[in-house]
Design an enzyme around this catalytic site. Structure first.
Site, short mmCIF file in Angstrom:
data_model
loop_
_atom_site.label_atom_id
_atom_site.label_comp_id
_atom_site.label_asym_id
_atom_site.label_seq_id
_atom_site.Cartn_x
_atom_site.Cartn_y
_atom_site.Cartn_z
N ARG A 49 19.91 -22.07 -9.51
CA ARG A 49 20.83 -21.73 -10.60
C ARG A 49 20.11 -21.37 -11.89
NH1 ARG A 49 22.33 -26.52 -8.52
NH2 ARG A 49 21.68 -27.67 -10.37
N THR A 60 11.91 -43.28 -10.38
CA THR A 60 12.74 -42.09 -10.21
C THR A 60 14.22 -42.34 -10.46
OG1 THR A 60 13.06 -42.53 -7.84
CG2 THR A 60 11.14 -41.22 -8.47
N GLU A 70 0.82 -1.20 0.00
CA GLU A 70 0.00 0.00 0.00
C GLU A 70 0.86 1.26 0.00
OE1 GLU A 70 -2.06 -2.89 2.93
OE2 GLU A 70 -0.08 -2.61 2.02
#
Length: 349
Positions: free
Chosen positions: A213, A167, A58
């Site tokens: 990065r 994974t 504000e």
């Protein structure tokens, strides 16, 4: 949409929300807030919260508007503060500027505000309307809201997997499952987080640096750095690239409580599979972000998203809600929440 708000109101609040998004990585532990001053002649001035100890949204917008703020309508994504902290009360600044109306997206859950800012403005004769695009701002400020209401940070669990849910290969290799765009987007999550949590085993195995990065926020904090605190569950080798880091032990709930007490609004859990599974099974994850690559390991001997015991029966399977599915480079980013899959979004929008 309530009849209280017209098309011009919606346009100005949309601009305020966009201004808040620009400073997402620069304001923590304060909330990322946007404000717009619409003068009587229709001119617009915008502002967003600066770093801790500097002007709130504000004040930035009022300074930009100058004398045109008198008689204006101000749009702000979060209720103006009414207490003196590192800066003065924004509610008082709005009163002193002579604004005529304030449109607030949502009340501030901080106990030091929580309706008092609105009350102070109304007591000064300023018209205050609350609730415009509240649902959008609640999503935007979800980490801040959780921290102020529970004392704990918002927990994001980030995973990267093949289409068949793995994974890493059986030999442990995992770099890289996803492409450069997905990795850069993962660095965005790091930049938006105050801390990253990783297991000591992953540190020893992969030796990650956990820096930001590949993502460059539109607005940087005054320090110029958005690298989060690196938290290792256990002990990290002295020569590990994650150093300097914060080594923590004990129940995950205690870890989150301690980080929350230190002003951490959002943590990013990057694993490995044991840590990810522990957070998931404990019900501590607020948002799942899974990057899925168009790749297949093609067997059952690769490593999955989690280790440890999962649901024994289909009746026990965890079910959440898809929040978004987006293409990021050649991969997909799927975001899920822990809410009921049948639950709808609430709020005024």
């Amino acid at each position: 949409m309530s009849e209280t708000f017209n098309a011009l109101d919606r346009e100005c609040m949309t601009r305020a929300i966009a201004a808040a998004a620009q400073v997402r990585c620069a304001t923590s532990p304060n909330p990322w807030v946007g404000a717009v001053v619409r003068a009587a002649d229709g001119t617009i001035a915008e502002g967003a919260t600066r770093e801790v100890g500097r002007d709130h949204a504000e004040i930035v917008a009022l300074k930009s508007a100058g004398g045109a703020a008198r008689g204006s309508t101000v749009y702000v994504t979060l209720e103006p503060c009414s207490h003196t902290g590192r800066t003065g009360p924004c509610a008082d600044a709005l009163i002193e500027a002579g604004v005529a109306r304030v449109v607030v997206a949502m009340a501030d859950p901080d106990a030091r505000v929580n309706g008092q800012g609105v009350e102070r403005l109304r007591a000064a004769g300023i018209t205050v309307d609350v609730g415009l695009y509240e649902d959008r701002v609640r999503q935007q400020l979800a980490p801040y809201i959780k921290h102020r209401t529970t004392g704990r940070p918002w927990v994001v669990l980030k995973l990267a997997a093949s289409m068949d849910g793995f994974t890493a290969a059986p030999d442990g290799s995992s770099q890289w499952i996803t492409g450069p765009a997905a990795r850069a987007d993962g660095h965005r999550l790091r930049a938006e987080s105050d801390a990253i949590i990783i297991g000591a085993g992953t540190v020893r195995r992969d030796d990650p640096s956990l820096t930001v990065r590949d993502y460059h926020p539109p607005v940087l904090p005054e320090s110029g750095s958005v690298d989060p605190i690196r938290v290792v569950l256990g002990a990290a080798p002295e020569a590990a690239r994650v150093q300097p880091c914060r080594e923590m032990k004990g129940p995950l709930t205690d870890v989150l409580d301690e980080l929350g007490a230190d002003g951490v609004l959002q943590v990013l859990v990057e694993g490995g599979a044991q840590v990810a599974g522990d957070f998931h099974r404990a019900g501590l994850v607020d948002r799942y972000v899974i990057y899925v690559a168009p790749a297949l390991f093609g067997g059952g001997d690769a490593r999955g998203l989690f280790t440890g015991l999962g649901a024994y029966s289909i009746d026990d399977v965890w079910r959440g809600r898809f929040e978004s599915v987006d293409r990021v480079g050649g991969d997909l980013r799927i975001e899920m929440s822990s809410g009921s899959p049948d639950a709808g979004a609430g709020g005024v929008g």
